[in-house]
Each structure stands twice: as structure tokens, then as C-alpha cells.
Design an enzyme around this catalytic site. Structure first.
Site, PDB file in Angstrom:
ATOM      1  N   VAL A  19       0.846  -1.203   0.000  1.00 46.29           N
ATOM      2  CA  VAL A  19       0.000   0.000   0.000  1.00 46.29           C
ATOM      3  C   VAL A  19       0.881   1.253   0.000  1.00 46.29           C
ATOM      4  O   VAL A  19       2.086   1.176   0.214  1.00 46.29           O
ATOM      5  CB  VAL A  19      -0.938   0.033   1.233  1.00 46.29           C
ATOM      6  CG1 VAL A  19      -1.930  -1.119   1.173  1.00 46.29           C
ATOM      7  CG2 VAL A  19      -0.154  -0.005   2.528  1.00 46.29           C
ATOM      8  N   CYS A  20       0.251   2.388  -0.239  1.00 42.15           N
ATOM      9  CA  CYS A  20       0.934   3.677  -0.261  1.00 42.15           C
ATOM     10  C   CYS A  20       1.626   3.925   1.081  1.00 42.15           C
ATOM     11  O   CYS A  20       1.014   3.678   2.107  1.00 42.15           O
ATOM     12  CB  CYS A  20      -0.083   4.780  -0.533  1.00 42.15           C
ATOM     13  SG  CYS A  20       0.631   6.429  -0.539  1.00 42.15           S
ATOM     14  N   PRO A  21       2.855   4.421   1.134  1.00 39.49           N
ATOM     15  CA  PRO A  21       3.633   4.875  -0.016  1.00 39.49           C
ATOM     16  C   PRO A  21       4.587   3.818  -0.581  1.00 39.49           C
ATOM     17  O   PRO A  21       5.391   4.144  -1.443  1.00 39.49           O
ATOM     18  CB  PRO A  21       4.451   6.026   0.582  1.00 39.49           C
ATOM     19  CG  PRO A  21       4.774   5.532   1.957  1.00 39.49           C
ATOM     20  CD  PRO A  21       3.568   4.721   2.392  1.00 39.49           C
ATOM     21  N   VAL A  22       4.518   2.585  -0.060  1.00 37.88           N
ATOM     22  CA  VAL A  22       5.486   1.579  -0.507  1.00 37.88           C
ATOM     23  C   VAL A  22       5.255   1.244  -1.992  1.00 37.88           C
ATOM     24  O   VAL A  22       6.177   0.835  -2.694  1.00 37.88           O
ATOM     25  CB  VAL A  22       5.433   0.325   0.392  1.00 37.88           C
ATOM     26  CG1 VAL A  22       6.461  -0.705  -0.045  1.00 37.88           C
ATOM     27  CG2 VAL A  22       5.701   0.730   1.844  1.00 37.88           C
ATOM     28  N   GLU A  48      -6.434   3.774  -5.354  1.00 42.79           N
ATOM     29  CA  GLU A  48      -5.362   4.683  -4.929  1.00 42.79           C
ATOM     30  C   GLU A  48      -4.060   4.506  -5.724  1.00 42.79           C
ATOM     31  O   GLU A  48      -3.493   5.500  -6.186  1.00 42.79           O
ATOM     32  CB  GLU A  48      -5.147   4.515  -3.420  1.00 42.79           C
ATOM     33  CG  GLU A  48      -4.166   5.475  -2.795  1.00 42.79           C
ATOM     34  CD  GLU A  48      -2.740   4.985  -2.904  1.00 42.79           C
ATOM     35  OE1 GLU A  48      -1.875   5.832  -3.167  1.00 42.79           O
ATOM     36  OE2 GLU A  48      -2.500   3.763  -2.762  1.00 42.79           O
TER      37      GLU A  48
END
Lengths: 84, 273
Positions: A19-22, A48
Site C-alpha cells: 500500500v501507499c507509499p510503498v 489509490e
């Protein structure tokens, strides 16, 4: 993924598991390992990731060649790496 | 060296920065910083550099944690009272980030041991609280061509400069010699607001990160001053290095390190703010 055959893909990174930000971090790391002009395919989820990762890639100066929507709802972003 | 998934996540906020990125994070992980003094300045600097993943961090201090330290020396806790500061600081750094290699020096640096210690590091932070130590670190840094960050704090004020020896002005270019005894009070007499140490020590950590990664411009050739009461930062442009400096000019008068006399109020060189 049929449309990917238009491009000679040098490397592929799958960010559907993070998931964000990975998501963008993994994309950056994959781009870092390529040479200028090489092509990366980024496999990502809808929502996203597809809203943010292409924009972030563009902000860093790389060239987005194509964003391909897959039937299973995932996306493949085809990017050409810019110079350092 | 490839990142593990855990490292990618831990350092994601650095990797996301264009100025640091994958390459910069690798430079941090391959880099080393020596922090002289585990006190008011050294505490925040050590916390941030460990969190940043700097590969090897040396921490030098011969003192033990005292109750009056805890108002600003935020790397130590009440449970550390009486314990060596360098050990306590290294433990906290390891707890924040087990990736970091810490090296503990339970000694005050002096003219005999300083050169052998600083040579093993890429960048040095002067986090000490007294003039003998500041002149010693400057002179040793210049003689060894070792880049360092100078900082000083007192009451509600702080100052900061970065020295790249033989390129930018050194501490002695600006402050030629030791002030007379008792001309300047120590923080033991004068007091210091804790968060002031946090501001200036954090700026030192930033300079170390910038030096290691090559991001931005260093605070060289300039002296930054901060007044917390008016919340004002000033940057004073310094004259160029060289002419007349006793240690960093092309024909220096000072070619050997000196252990300067202690000021009257009995503090030891190398002890931290």
C-alpha cells in the site's frame, strides 16, 4: 497483458501486494536499477495506486508510455526511464 | 546492496524524496558519523541519525547521566541515571534502529586520542559544551581534513556552522582563540532551554544527512544564529577561508593539537551540554 507486447519490457515490478507509499517506493527502486531509456512495467491495483503512482512517476521526469487496464481490474503502467 | 522489504518501508519517506531517493539512502547506510558529546545537542542528533539509518555512528562521552541532564538530553531516560551517557545513547539508537552499528567511546577526547578516533568517520558533530573541546575538534578536524558541524547553545540562543577543512572557513577563522576565563558562562551557570538544544542538534543531524547524501547546500562559509525568544534565524556570510587563520591558512602557525586550560568552573573538555 496482451497490449504489453507493443513494448520491449526490460523489467516488471508487482506492487499489488503493498500500500501507499510503498507502492511508489517499490516503483522508484525498480526504476533506479534500470538504465536510461529502458522500460519498466508496473503491475498495480485499481483505486489509490493507479490514481497516484503514474503521477508520481511523471513528477520524477520519467516518460509514461501507456496505462493498460486489465480485465481483472488491475493496471499495467508502462514507463520509460529518464536520465538521472 | 538491495533493500529488504522492511528497509524499504522503514526508509520509505527518505526514498520518496527526489534529493535522497534510493541512492541517498544507500549512501546513508554506507556512511559513518561521530557524535562528540551525548548531551543536549548530541541527543537529538543521535536519535535522528540512527532513525535515518546511518550505517555506523560513534558516540563519545565520559560522563554519566545526571538528573539535571534529563531536562534536555532526550536520548536518556530516568532509568539511565548514573549510567554512562555513551552507553545509554548507543542503546537507545539500537532500540530505534537495529540496522545501525554503534561505537561507544567512554572517554573525553583530547589532543592524544582525537585524531585516531575521527579518522574512522565520514563526518563529525561537535556536540560539546565548552571552548577547549570546540577548539580541539576544530583543529583536529582541519589537520585531518575531516568535515564537521560546529554548534553552540546558551540560554535561548544557538549557533551553527559546517566546516569543510581547507575549503570553507573553520571555527578558528571566526573565533580566533579561546575566550578569556569566565568571559562566557557555561550552561551550568547560565541555563539552557531544553528544546533549544533539540533545534540546534537536529540541524546538526540535517547537515550530516546532507553531507552524506550530497543533497542541497551545506552551511559552509556561513554562521547560522537562532534566537528562540524572538524566534529569529539569521545567516551571517563569513569572509573566505585562509589569510591569517592560525590553523587552516596555507601556512598555519598551529601544527600540533593543544589541550587548552579548563575555564574556572571545572568542566572537562568533551563533556556534553
Amino acid at each position: 497483458m496482451a497490449e504489453q507486447s507493443e513494448y520491449k519490457i526490460d523489467e516488471t515490478v508487482d506492487i499489488t501486494g503493498v500500500v501507499c507509499p510503498v507502492t511508489f517506493v517499490k516503483t522508484k527502486v525498480a526504476l533506479e536499477e534500470l538504465d536510461e531509456g529502458q522500460i519498466l512495467a508496473v503491475h498495480m491495483n485499481d483505486g489509490e495506486p493507479v490514481q497516484n503512482v503514474p503521477r508520481s512517476v511523471k513528477d520524477e521526469g520519467h516518460k509514461i508510455l501507456k496505462l493498460i487496464g486489465n480485465e481483472d481490474g488491475t493496471w499495467d503502467l508502462i514507463v520509460r526511464k529518464a536520465g538521472a | 546492496m538491495a533493500f529488504t522489504d522492511e528497509q524499504l518501508e522503514r526508509y520509505s519517506r527518505h526514498i520518496l524524496l527526489k534529493e535522497i531517493g534510493v541512492r541517498g539512502q544507500k549512501k546513508l547506510m554506507n556512511g559513518s558519523v561521530l557524535i562528540i558529546g551525548a548531551g543536549g545537542l548530541g541527543s537529538p542528533a543521535a536519535l535522528y541519525l540512527a532513525a535515518a539509518g546511518v550505517g555506523r555512528i560513534g558516540i563519545a562521552d565520559a560522563d554519566v547521566v545526571d538528573l539535571s541532564n534529563l531536562q534536555r538530553q532526550v536520548i536518556h531516560t530516568t532509568a539511565d541515571l548514573g549510567r554512562p551517557k555513551a552507553v545509554s545513547a548507543a542503546e537507545t539508537m539500537k532500540a530505534i534502529n537495529p540496522d545501525v552499528e554503534t561505537v561507544v567511546y567512554r572517554e573525553f577526547l583530547n589532543s592524544k586520542n582525537i585524531s585516531g578516533i575521527i579518522k574512522d568517520y565520514d563526518f563529525v558533530l561537535d556536540c560539546t559544551d565548552n571552548f577547549p573541546a570546540k577548539f580541539l575538534i576544530n583543529d583536529a578536524g582541519v589537520m585531518a581534513d575531516k568535515p564537521f558541524s560546529h554548534a553552540g547553545i546558551l540560554r535561548f540562543r544557538g549557533q551553527l556552522m559546517t566546516v569543510i577543512p581547507h575549503e570553507s572557513p573553520c571555527y578558528r577563522c571566526v573565533f580566533h582563540e579561546m575566550p578569556p576565563k569566565d568571559a562566557i558562562p557555561s550552561c551550568r551557570e547560565a541555563g539552557i532551554v531544553g528544546a533549544m538544544a533539540g533545534v540546534i542538534g537536529s540541524l546538526q543531524a540535517l547537515e550530516a544527512v546532507k553531507y552524506l547524501t550530497g543533497a542541497g547546500e551545506l552551511l559552509t562559509g556561513k554562521l547560522l544564529t537562532f534566537d528562540a525568544l524572538t524566534m529569529t534565524f539569521h545567516t551571517v556570510q563569513l569572509p573566505p577561508r585562509g589569510d591569517g587563520c592560525a590553523v587552516c591558512s596555507d601556512h598555519p602557525e598551529i601544527t600540533e593539537l593543544t589541550d587548552y586550560e579548563q575555564p574556572a568552573c571545572e568542566f572537562k573538555p568533551g563533556s556534553a551540554v
